[in-house]
Scaffold this active site. Structure first.
Site, PDB file in Angstrom:
ATOM      1  N   ASP A  34     -40.106  36.657 -32.463  1.00 26.92           N
ATOM      2  CA  ASP A  34     -40.215  34.937 -32.252  1.00 26.92           C
ATOM      3  C   ASP A  34     -39.780  34.652 -30.899  1.00 26.92           C
ATOM      4  O   ASP A  34     -39.954  33.561 -30.516  1.00 26.92           O
ATOM      5  CB  ASP A  34     -39.803  34.387 -33.600  1.00 26.92           C
ATOM      6  CG  ASP A  34     -40.424  34.414 -34.528  1.00 26.92           C
ATOM      7  OD1 ASP A  34     -41.877  34.684 -34.525  1.00 26.92           O
ATOM      8  OD2 ASP A  34     -40.068  34.010 -35.644  1.00 26.92           O
TER       9      ASP A  34
ATOM     10  N   SER B  31     -45.773  42.017 -41.526  1.00 22.81           N
ATOM     11  CA  SER B  31     -44.861  41.053 -41.356  1.00 22.81           C
ATOM     12  C   SER B  31     -43.807  41.108 -42.447  1.00 22.81           C
ATOM     13  O   SER B  31     -43.836  41.305 -43.645  1.00 22.81           O
ATOM     14  CB  SER B  31     -45.852  39.666 -41.629  1.00 22.81           C
ATOM     15  OG  SER B  31     -44.768  38.578 -41.771  1.00 22.81           O
ATOM     16  N   SER B  32     -42.580  40.784 -41.986  1.00 28.37           N
ATOM     17  CA  SER B  32     -41.363  40.891 -42.885  1.00 28.37           C
ATOM     18  C   SER B  32     -41.635  39.836 -43.903  1.00 28.37           C
ATOM     19  O   SER B  32     -40.891  39.856 -45.086  1.00 28.37           O
ATOM     20  CB  SER B  32     -40.074  40.964 -42.181  1.00 28.37           C
ATOM     21  OG  SER B  32     -39.981  39.618 -41.341  1.00 28.37           O
ATOM     22  N   GLN B  33     -42.559  38.975 -43.980  1.00 26.46           N
ATOM     23  CA  GLN B  33     -42.603  37.525 -44.629  1.00 26.46           C
ATOM     24  C   GLN B  33     -43.177  38.164 -46.063  1.00 26.46           C
ATOM     25  O   GLN B  33     -42.919  37.543 -47.055  1.00 26.46           O
ATOM     26  CB  GLN B  33     -43.216  36.276 -44.082  1.00 26.46           C
ATOM     27  CG  GLN B  33     -42.394  35.973 -42.905  1.00 26.46           C
ATOM     28  CD  GLN B  33     -43.208  34.793 -42.420  1.00 26.46           C
ATOM     29  OE1 GLN B  33     -44.347  34.284 -42.872  1.00 26.46           O
ATOM     30  NE2 GLN B  33     -42.878  34.210 -41.476  1.00 26.46           N
TER      31      GLN B  33
ATOM     32  N   SER C 105     -39.138  44.199 -38.508  1.00 26.18           N
ATOM     33  CA  SER C 105     -38.189  42.926 -38.482  1.00 26.18           C
ATOM     34  C   SER C 105     -37.156  43.061 -39.477  1.00 26.18           C
ATOM     35  O   SER C 105     -37.011  42.129 -40.318  1.00 26.18           O
ATOM     36  CB  SER C 105     -39.172  41.745 -38.845  1.00 26.18           C
ATOM     37  OG  SER C 105     -39.992  41.402 -37.668  1.00 26.18           O
TER      38      SER C 105
END
Length: 408
Positions: free
Chosen positions: A291, A144-146, A172
């Site tokens: 998303d 995840s890019s988060q 991402s």
């Protein structure tokens, strides 16, 4: 709360103001907490952003961010550098099933003091804030890019800045670029060359006001509505930029395949249905825009065409396993669909079962992605209040553009 959507027809012309981007807002709220010189305008009214605001202003030693995945990742990094402050960071039962080990390991490599309260690799976390002087870390790039953004958002406050090496194929990228662009906008020196991101230790010396662009992910549902409407239907959304930082602005290109034209007019975007779809099967690589996968899959199904979607591996660790949830709910409607760990294959179909009740799995995007089906047949959305996570006015906005919306 159940929402009943009768078979509807969108108004020929509509205008809507969409709430500020949740992705931009949550990044900027954290930066504002680090740099109080920053002021913000048009921020998101979403539950996730409210969770960020509440957590950042909390004096409690237990912070519960409920379902807000972005807040969990970003706040793990934030609290790790709050010297002298110890906090238990927790969330909903689903949040406690979502992995965070990769981020915790990276923060520990930088010197952070973080412990798992229950299960190794998952929230809740006990975080003891301290000064971090290490400045080099490597992170797997296909996660995840988060996780990556969480490190970048605190990087300028580290004693020696940060040199972040990304290992493997980067997922991402638009979200990483968004984070870096916002850092630049407040005056922080950054570079992204190959697999290396460097952020210099910095201060923000002058007051700045940043205006948050409206959310492109939220716009996706109106792209779907226009795609399912009659030729000539038009919806104007504000406030949007042609040179957006948000990866989901790719909608303007993707939805050309569904007969939707996008025009930018000052700070608004005008969506128009200009043609019918001719392809039987459409293919999209959504590695940079996962998303909007649910919206695209539902649009294709409702138009009776097939689609092949790839690059979806991050959807397994969202609010729900989005791929499995999509498969289950689309099959209820009569779809012929299969999924793998990172892809979705939908075959063309000719009929949609009416009055089907769609389960939302505590996932706002499930509720909103399926709503446009009402342009083809009546549909029921269970636990419809979940839209407040990112788009609190969604059902009212649908009503305002012609949808038959009732609450049960």
């Amino acid at each position: 709360m159940r929402i009943l959507l009768g078979k509807s027809k969108a108004n020929p012309k509509s205008e809507l103001q969409i709430t500020g981007s949740k992705s931009e807002t949550n990044r900027l709220l954290l930066l504002q907490a680090l740099y109080p010189e920053i002021s913000l305008a048009n921020t998101s009214e979403s539950d996730d952003s409210e969770a960020m605001r509440s957590a950042l202003s909390s004096n409690s030693d237990v912070v519960d961010i409920h379902h807000a995945g972005t807040a969990m990742r970003f706040l793990t990094a934030y609290f790790a550098i709050q010297q002298g402050h110890t906090v238990i960071l927790t969330g909903s039962s689903r949040m406690q099933e979502r992995p965070i080990k990769i981020l915790v390991d990276a923060l520990r490599d930088l010197g952070a003091d973080i412990e798992y309260v229950r299960n190794e690799g998952f929230p809740p976390l006990k975080i003891i804030g301290k000064k971090l002087s290490q400045n080099k870390v490597t992170l797997k790039a296909d996660v995840s890019s988060q996780y990556i953004s969480a490190l970048l958002l605190i990087a300028s406050k580290l004693e020696n800045g940060l040199e972040l090496t990304l290992d493997g194929k980067i997922t991402s990228v638009p979200y990483i670029n968004m984070t870096l662009a916002l850092l630049k906008e407040i005056g922080i020196e950054v570079s992204f060359d190959g697999d290396l991101i460097v952020v210099a230790p910095s201060a923000v010396e002058e007051p700045k006001t940043l205006t948050v662009e409206s959310d492109w992910s939220s716009a996706s549902y109106f792209y779907s509505i226009v795609a399912l409407s009659e030729i000539g239907t038009q919806i104007t959304l504000s406030s949007y930029k042609e040179n957006s930082l948000q990866g989901d602005s790719a909608l303007s290109e993707i939805y050309k395949s569904f007969g939707v034209e996008t025009k930018f007019d000052k700070n608004s975007v005008v969506l128009s249905k200009t043609s019918s779809v001719v392809d039987e099967i459409l293919s999209f690589d959504l590695n940079h825009t996962p998303d909007i996968a649910q919206t695209i899959a539902v649009t294709a199904f409702a138009l009776g065409i097939g689609c092949e979607l790839t690059g979806l591996h991050t959807l397994k660790i969202k609010e729900t396993d989005r791929l499995e949830a999509l498969k289950i709910e689309l099959m209820k409607l009569g779809a012929d669909i299969s999924v793998t760990d990172d892809s979705l294959s939908l075959k063309p179909s000719s009929a949609i079962k009416p009055n089907v009740a769609i389960d939302t799995y505590n996932d706002h995007r499930m509720a909103m992605a399926f709503a446009p089906i009402a342009l083809k047949t009546s549909i029921v959305i269970n636990e419809a209040e979940v839209v407040s996570k990112s788009f609190p006015t969604f059902w009212d906005d649908l009503r305002s553009i012609g949808f038959l919306v009732s609450q049960e």
